[in-house]
Design a protein around this motif. Sequence first.
Motif, PDB file in Angstrom:
ATOM      1  N   LEU A  25       0.810  -1.228   0.000  1.00 55.43           N
ATOM      2  CA  LEU A  25       0.000   0.000   0.000  1.00 55.43           C
ATOM      3  C   LEU A  25       0.839   1.272   0.000  1.00 55.43           C
ATOM      4  O   LEU A  25       0.284   2.378  -0.029  1.00 55.43           O
ATOM      5  CB  LEU A  25      -0.916   0.014   1.234  1.00 55.43           C
ATOM      6  N   LEU A  26       2.155   1.149   0.019  1.00 54.14           N
ATOM      7  CA  LEU A  26       3.018   2.314   0.218  1.00 54.14           C
ATOM      8  C   LEU A  26       2.844   3.370  -0.866  1.00 54.14           C
ATOM      9  O   LEU A  26       2.756   4.566  -0.579  1.00 54.14           O
ATOM     10  CB  LEU A  26       4.482   1.860   0.284  1.00 54.14           C
ATOM     11  N   THR A  27       2.797   2.946  -2.120  1.00 52.56           N
ATOM     12  CA  THR A  27       2.704   3.908  -3.224  1.00 52.56           C
ATOM     13  C   THR A  27       1.479   4.816  -3.102  1.00 52.56           C
ATOM     14  O   THR A  27       1.530   5.996  -3.461  1.00 52.56           O
ATOM     15  CB  THR A  27       2.670   3.163  -4.569  1.00 52.56           C
ATOM     16  N   PHE A  28       0.393   4.283  -2.570  1.00 52.63           N
ATOM     17  CA  PHE A  28      -0.851   5.055  -2.512  1.00 52.63           C
ATOM     18  C   PHE A  28      -0.750   6.257  -1.576  1.00 52.63           C
ATOM     19  O   PHE A  28      -1.516   7.213  -1.709  1.00 52.63           O
ATOM     20  CB  PHE A  28      -2.011   4.154  -2.089  1.00 52.63           C
ATOM     21  N   LYS A  29       0.200   6.232  -0.651  1.00 53.84           N
ATOM     22  CA  LYS A  29       0.368   7.350   0.285  1.00 53.84           C
ATOM     23  C   LYS A  29       0.770   8.637  -0.438  1.00 53.84           C
ATOM     24  O   LYS A  29       0.394   9.733  -0.016  1.00 53.84           O
ATOM     25  CB  LYS A  29       1.409   6.999   1.356  1.00 53.84           C
ATOM     26  N   ASP A  44      -4.904  -6.101  -8.901  1.00 52.14           N
ATOM     27  CA  ASP A  44      -4.395  -6.972  -7.834  1.00 52.14           C
ATOM     28  C   ASP A  44      -4.207  -8.383  -8.366  1.00 52.14           C
ATOM     29  O   ASP A  44      -5.134  -9.001  -8.883  1.00 52.14           O
ATOM     30  CB  ASP A  44      -5.332  -6.996  -6.633  1.00 52.14           C
ATOM     31  N   ASN A  45      -2.994  -8.885  -8.185  1.00 51.67           N
ATOM     32  CA  ASN A  45      -2.584 -10.162  -8.774  1.00 51.67           C
ATOM     33  C   ASN A  45      -2.828 -11.320  -7.810  1.00 51.67           C
ATOM     34  O   ASN A  45      -1.903 -12.003  -7.373  1.00 51.67           O
ATOM     35  CB  ASN A  45      -1.109 -10.079  -9.173  1.00 51.67           C
ATOM     36  N   ALA A  46      -4.097 -11.509  -7.458  1.00 55.91           N
ATOM     37  CA  ALA A  46      -4.512 -12.640  -6.613  1.00 55.91           C
ATOM     38  C   ALA A  46      -3.829 -12.617  -5.246  1.00 55.91           C
ATOM     39  O   ALA A  46      -3.280 -13.626  -4.783  1.00 55.91           O
ATOM     40  CB  ALA A  46      -4.251 -13.975  -7.312  1.00 55.91           C
ATOM     41  N   ILE A  55      -6.465  -3.247  -0.284  1.00 57.33           N
ATOM     42  CA  ILE A  55      -5.861  -2.804  -1.540  1.00 57.33           C
ATOM     43  C   ILE A  55      -6.892  -2.085  -2.394  1.00 57.33           C
ATOM     44  O   ILE A  55      -6.629  -1.012  -2.945  1.00 57.33           O
ATOM     45  CB  ILE A  55      -5.259  -4.007  -2.298  1.00 57.33           C
ATOM     46  N   ARG A  56      -8.074  -2.657  -2.476  1.00 57.33           N
ATOM     47  CA  ARG A  56      -9.140  -2.046  -3.271  1.00 57.33           C
ATOM     48  C   ARG A  56      -9.506  -0.668  -2.735  1.00 57.33           C
ATOM     49  O   ARG A  56      -9.641   0.305  -3.504  1.00 57.33           O
ATOM     50  CB  ARG A  56     -10.365  -2.962  -3.272  1.00 57.33           C
ATOM     51  N   GLU A  57      -9.649  -0.542  -1.424  1.00 57.01           N
ATOM     52  CA  GLU A  57     -10.007   0.740  -0.822  1.00 57.01           C
ATOM     53  C   GLU A  57      -8.910   1.781  -1.027  1.00 57.01           C
ATOM     54  O   GLU A  57      -9.187   2.964  -1.257  1.00 57.01           O
ATOM     55  CB  GLU A  57     -10.287   0.547   0.667  1.00 57.01           C
ATOM     56  N   SER A  58      -7.653   1.355  -0.958  1.00 53.23           N
ATOM     57  CA  SER A  58      -6.536   2.282  -1.184  1.00 53.23           C
ATOM     58  C   SER A  58      -6.519   2.763  -2.626  1.00 53.23           C
ATOM     59  O   SER A  58      -6.206   3.927  -2.902  1.00 53.23           O
ATOM     60  CB  SER A  58      -5.213   1.607  -0.832  1.00 53.23           C
ATOM     61  N   ALA A  59      -6.856   1.867  -3.542  1.00 50.07           N
ATOM     62  CA  ALA A  59      -6.926   2.253  -4.950  1.00 50.07           C
ATOM     63  C   ALA A  59      -8.045   3.273  -5.167  1.00 50.07           C
ATOM     64  O   ALA A  59      -7.851   4.307  -5.826  1.00 50.07           O
ATOM     65  CB  ALA A  59      -7.150   1.013  -5.812  1.00 50.07           C
ATOM     66  N   PHE A  60      -9.196   3.018  -4.617  1.00 53.04           N
ATOM     67  CA  PHE A  60     -10.323   3.941  -4.773  1.00 53.04           C
ATOM     68  C   PHE A  60     -10.023   5.295  -4.129  1.00 53.04           C
ATOM     69  O   PHE A  60     -10.480   6.341  -4.611  1.00 53.04           O
ATOM     70  CB  PHE A  60     -11.587   3.343  -4.154  1.00 53.04           C
ATOM     71  N   ALA A  61      -9.240   5.291  -3.040  1.00 54.00           N
ATOM     72  CA  ALA A  61      -8.932   6.531  -2.330  1.00 54.00           C
ATOM     73  C   ALA A  61      -8.118   7.502  -3.183  1.00 54.00           C
ATOM     74  O   ALA A  61      -8.160   8.717  -2.945  1.00 54.00           O
ATOM     75  CB  ALA A  61      -8.183   6.223  -1.037  1.00 54.00           C
ATOM     76  N   VAL A  62      -7.359   6.976  -4.174  1.00 55.30           N
ATOM     77  CA  VAL A  62      -6.588   7.857  -5.065  1.00 55.30           C
ATOM     78  C   VAL A  62      -7.284   8.010  -6.421  1.00 55.30           C
ATOM     79  O   VAL A  62      -6.688   8.505  -7.379  1.00 55.30           O
ATOM     80  CB  VAL A  62      -5.148   7.345  -5.260  1.00 55.30           C
TER      81      VAL A  62
END
Length: 279
Positions: A25-29, A44-46, A55-62
Amino acid sequence: MNISPPPLVVILTFCFNPDNLYGTLLTFKTLRVGFPDAKVLVVDNASHPVVRSSIRESAFAVGAEFIQYEQQIPHHFFIRQTLHAEVGSERPLVFADPDLLFWEPVLLPEGDYLVAGRKLPSFYDSYTDTFTEGRLHTSLLMIPSVKKLTDRMLAIESKHWEMDVIRPVMIPEYDRVRRFDTFGVFSHMAAEFCHSFSEPELDRYDHIFCGSHVDLVASKLHSYSKNLVSSHQQAITDYRQLKGLWRQQEHMFLSLALPRKLSVPSVQDGTEPVSIVTY
């Protein structure tokens, strides 16, 4: 130089061990520091089912689009698949790892090239026990024209029809194993079309390496394992202290790029070995 149109930034995430979620999750910061206007696709690769929602929530946050794979695919296959999907697009394409930190906006470099990234030197890799050739590292690859890049790839692979310029490969070479990591073959075969990030460009971001699998590799990295683990701990406690980490990493890679003797058959009679110093 501002990128116009804005690029598509593609991030492939994978986290098998929930303890390593911080690295996934680091990149999303700081992603929007580096790419404030880009369209972002997170695939997301399984990953482990426990971490998928994070991971999904972090993606949506950006503001990213999110795709969930149920079966894992190889990294090199994902790169080629994405290039194929974007070959008709006019926008630049950026591949970004999930364990990056951005300190400033990342701009498409000036110049005539097909792909830009951080150039790693050739070095001895204790994890794979190979002499790994230098390459543009796939943690951050910037591609101004997917069509031009794929045309060059096709030209190389058509001429050398058993070659895959993206897939990693290990080659036995007398008393050692030579390795081209992901995208390493292209970096070697088309070096004149590769732009290596300058120091000012490298200062815009950092990469902690092994963000989602440090537990699998640290014990095999010998002299650098303590530094790697330390940078991961810092990423958890205060990632801002990692600014400029790339310089420390560069010293490490150069220290592993020592000359190594390679015994090969003599060119005179084919029987007596000679030693060649390689770098």
